[in-house]
Motif scaffolding. Structure first.
Motif, mmCIF file in Angstrom:
data_model
loop_
_atom_site.group_PDB
_atom_site.id
_atom_site.type_symbol
_atom_site.label_atom_id
_atom_site.label_comp_id
_atom_site.label_asym_id
_atom_site.label_seq_id
_atom_site.Cartn_x
_atom_site.Cartn_y
_atom_site.Cartn_z
ATOM 1 N N UNK A 90 -8.165 28.225 -8.120
ATOM 2 C CA UNK A 90 -6.790 27.694 -8.072
ATOM 3 C C UNK A 90 -6.733 26.164 -8.168
ATOM 4 N N UNK A 91 -7.911 25.490 -8.335
ATOM 5 C CA UNK A 91 -7.869 24.029 -8.474
ATOM 6 C C UNK A 91 -7.292 23.665 -9.835
ATOM 7 N N UNK A 92 -6.357 22.747 -9.843
ATOM 8 C CA UNK A 92 -5.686 22.358 -11.088
ATOM 9 C C UNK A 92 -6.227 21.022 -11.604
ATOM 10 N N UNK A 93 -7.106 21.099 -12.595
ATOM 11 C CA UNK A 93 -7.547 19.885 -13.286
ATOM 12 C C UNK A 93 -6.686 19.731 -14.528
ATOM 13 N N UNK A 94 -6.347 18.484 -14.881
ATOM 14 C CA UNK A 94 -5.555 18.279 -16.103
ATOM 15 C C UNK A 94 -6.456 18.546 -17.311
ATOM 16 N N UNK A 95 -5.845 18.782 -18.475
ATOM 17 C CA UNK A 95 -6.620 19.045 -19.700
ATOM 18 C C UNK A 95 -7.492 17.836 -20.041
ATOM 19 N N UNK A 96 -6.942 16.633 -19.812
ATOM 20 C CA UNK A 96 -7.700 15.410 -20.086
ATOM 21 C C UNK A 96 -8.949 15.341 -19.193
ATOM 22 N N UNK A 97 -8.772 15.691 -17.910
ATOM 23 C CA UNK A 97 -9.915 15.683 -16.978
ATOM 24 C C UNK A 97 -10.954 16.717 -17.389
ATOM 25 N N UNK A 98 -10.491 17.911 -17.786
ATOM 26 C CA UNK A 98 -11.430 18.968 -18.208
ATOM 27 C C UNK A 98 -12.236 18.521 -19.422
ATOM 28 N N UNK A 99 -11.545 17.914 -20.397
ATOM 29 C CA UNK A 99 -12.234 17.452 -21.615
ATOM 30 C C UNK A 99 -13.279 16.395 -21.263
#
Length: 581
Positions: free
Chosen positions: A60-69
């Motif tokens: 359930x942790x929400x990383x932004x798409x930018x952070x994931x990339x």
């Protein structure tokens, strides 16, 4: 009920004092886990997508798409670095704008009591990576390539890399169920509390660590501060949460250590070009630790790639390079970062029986080709004269086959004494800016802290300068003047000013509690008395919000004061004030 006297949680698997907030944390899902880690990520190589996020846990942790990339690119070595087998390294990542996580009270308490160099980061993540690349004929590309990444706000490089050594090999064989079990074990750990020794069970091993405190004596060995207990299984004792093997990291640049210390102190832009992310990240982290106990307040990236979202910002030639240390491995950076003023090119870190070849200082114009040799490419002139005694001591240690940890301790002690010689005159001067205690009166706002005047400070150096504690000679005044323009001075002064302001608040409260309030309110109007109540309540709120270290007796006394003052007012006003409370 006294929460401190309750029985320990049997699932916790370790002994020790439990703080009150530990109990409240245990009621929130994943709260204990999140006091150590943000999440665990698995990054794999996909033939169509390249690096891809395979798993994030807790889900359930929400990383932004930018952070994931960014995490995906930073979790793999650059294509130019042929890392076969297993390797470990770390990175530091700027958090996405608008994606900040609100801080809990225990985060502020931790930062209040932890050394500045170990504080929880408010706007960056640290990534600790265990990367495996092995030949595998069952995979189309012919290689198994995967990284297990621990994401945290804590700079505990030793602890988390040791944890990865335990869990990563097991994970690569048993996959997600193993990871879930480990995360559940971490969720049973006590949160990190400065000054406490903790026993952290994971996969049948108990890691024993001591969380350093701001109250610790500087330069004391962390190992001596650990209490050995009769635990079964016997704990794996980690001597330090974050201290690297400085001697190993700095072996090829020992003769330049003083110049590098000055560059770190002044927050100069530095590029570390290394053959692998391991060497890059270790060298950058070792450099930032050079000026401890001063906090390195500039940005630093232990491992940085051309895919990073800040790549354009850092490589532009339209403005001066920012105050950052970048650790890079891709030779492409030799061309794009040629305009940076200080570039350190290092080879593989190898321990040998002799002092390795020392890199030479070279002019930046020579930094042209991709086969650039190791060296420090800079035109920087040091303010202080070189101290040759340190290198002689370390050389003697090599000849006597002294263990690397002893050599590192010598090096760390030398750098600590150098930093302390520089900072003690500043601390002494700043302490003189505090108002005298007798100037603090109960019924007026506390007096202001005097402003820091650079020229006034520089005049104090003649009789109370670094020459009292350091044998080094040189242009100390010039070094201070340059330091005043650096982010490290700004960060240090802001922190000291904040601490002094809080100290003034605390002293003012104590003076108020010692005053005769009944005598004061006798001839005061209702408006003045109501104003006093509101101000006292505001002070109480600040104590709570800023976690000021005010004694319990003082707080109780203040609460009684407020009740006494309200009691002197007419009933209708009492009702209004009680309602507002």
């Amino acid at each position: 009920m006294d929460l401190l006297s309750t029985a320990p949680d049997p699932q916790q698997g370790c002994k020790g004092v439990q703080d009150t907030f530990v109990r409240s944390l245990s009621r929130i899902p994943w709260s204990r886990f999140s006091s150590w880690l943000e999440c665990v990520c698995v990054v794999t190589f996909d033939l169509e997508l390249g690096q891809a996020m395979e798993l994030v846990y807790p889900h359930d942790l929400r990383l932004s798409e930018k952070e994931k990339t960014s995490i995906c690119y930073l979790s793999f070595p650059d294509s130019y670095s042929g890392c076969l087998g297993d390797s470990q390294f770390s990175f530091r990542l700027r958090q996405s704008v608008g994606h900040k996580i609100s801080w809990l009270g225990e985060d502020r308490e931790y930062n209040r009591d932890a050394p500045l160099t170990l504080q929880r980061e408010p706007a960056h993540y640290f990534g600790y990576v265990y990367f495996r690349q092995v030949k595998d004929s069952s995979v189309k590309r012919g290689y198994f390539q995967k990284s297990l990444v621990l994401l945290s706000r804590l700079p505990y490089v030793n602890l988390f890399q040791s944890l990865l050594q335990l869990i990563a090999p097991e994970y690569f064989e048993k996959l997600e169920p193993c990871l879930e079990a480990v995360c559940n074990e971490i969720d049973q750990w006590s949160p990190p509390v400065p000054g406490q020794t903790l026993h952290l069970p994971v996969m049948g091993v108990v890691m024993q660590v001591r969380i350093p405190s701001r109250a610790d004596k500087l330069g004391s060995s962390p190992t001596r501060q650990l209490n050995q207990e009769n635990l079964l299984p016997a704990p794996f004792v980690l001597p330090s949460l974050q201290e690297l093997d400085l001697f190993r990291c700095f072996q090829p640049i020992l003769i330049h250590i003083q110049m590098l210390w000055e560059l770190m102190l002044l927050g100069e832009p530095v590029v570390v070009m290394a053959p692998s992310p391991t060497v890059s990240s270790e060298t950058v982290l070792a450099l930032t630790s050079c000026i401890a106990p001063l906090r390195y307040c500039c940005d630093y990236r232990p491992y940085f790639t051309i895919h990073d979202s800040e790549f354009k910002e850092y490589t532009t030639r339209t403005q001066a390079p920012p105050n950052v240390i970048l650790g890079v491995t891709n030779p492409f950076f030799i061309k794009t970062l040629q305009h940076w003023p200080h570039i350190l090119r290092v080879g593989e870190l190898k321990m040998s029986g002799d002092l390795p070849k020392q890199v030479k200082m070279k002019k930046l114009v020579k930094l042209r080709t991709l086969d650039t040799k190791p060296g420090i490419y800079t035109s920087y002139k040091t303010f202080l004269h070189k101290d040759k005694t340190l290198v002689k001591k370390l050389l003697k240690g090599i000849q006597r086959k002294r263990p690397s940890e002893v050599q590192s301790a010598l090096l760390r002690r030398h750098l600590l004494e150098l930093t302390q010689s520089f900072i003690i005159p500043l601390e002494r001067y700043v302490a003189s800016l505090m108002p005298l205690q007798r100037a603090i009166t109960p019924w007026k706002n506390p007096p202001h802290i005097r402003p820091f005047r650079q020229e006034e400070f520089l005049k104090t150096l003649e009789h109370a300068g670094p020459q009292l504690t350091s044998v080094l000679r040189g242009d100390w005044l010039g070094l201070y003047r340059r330091f005043f323009r650096s982010p490290n001075f700004d960060g240090w002064y802001r922190q000291r000013h904040k601490e002094m302001t809080q100290k003034l608040e605390t002293l003012h409260l104590e003076v108020i509690c010692e005053a005769d309030i009944v005598a004061w309110i006798k001839d005061k109007s209702e408006v003045e008395i109501v104003d006093l109540v509101l101000k006292l309540r505001d002070k109480l709120m600040r104590v709570q919000s800023q976690h000021l270290q005010v004694g319990e007796a003082t707080l109780q006394h203040l609460g009684l004061y407020i009740d006494k003052v309200i009691g002197s007012l007419p009933e209708d006003l009492q009702g209004v004030l009680h309602h507002r409370h």
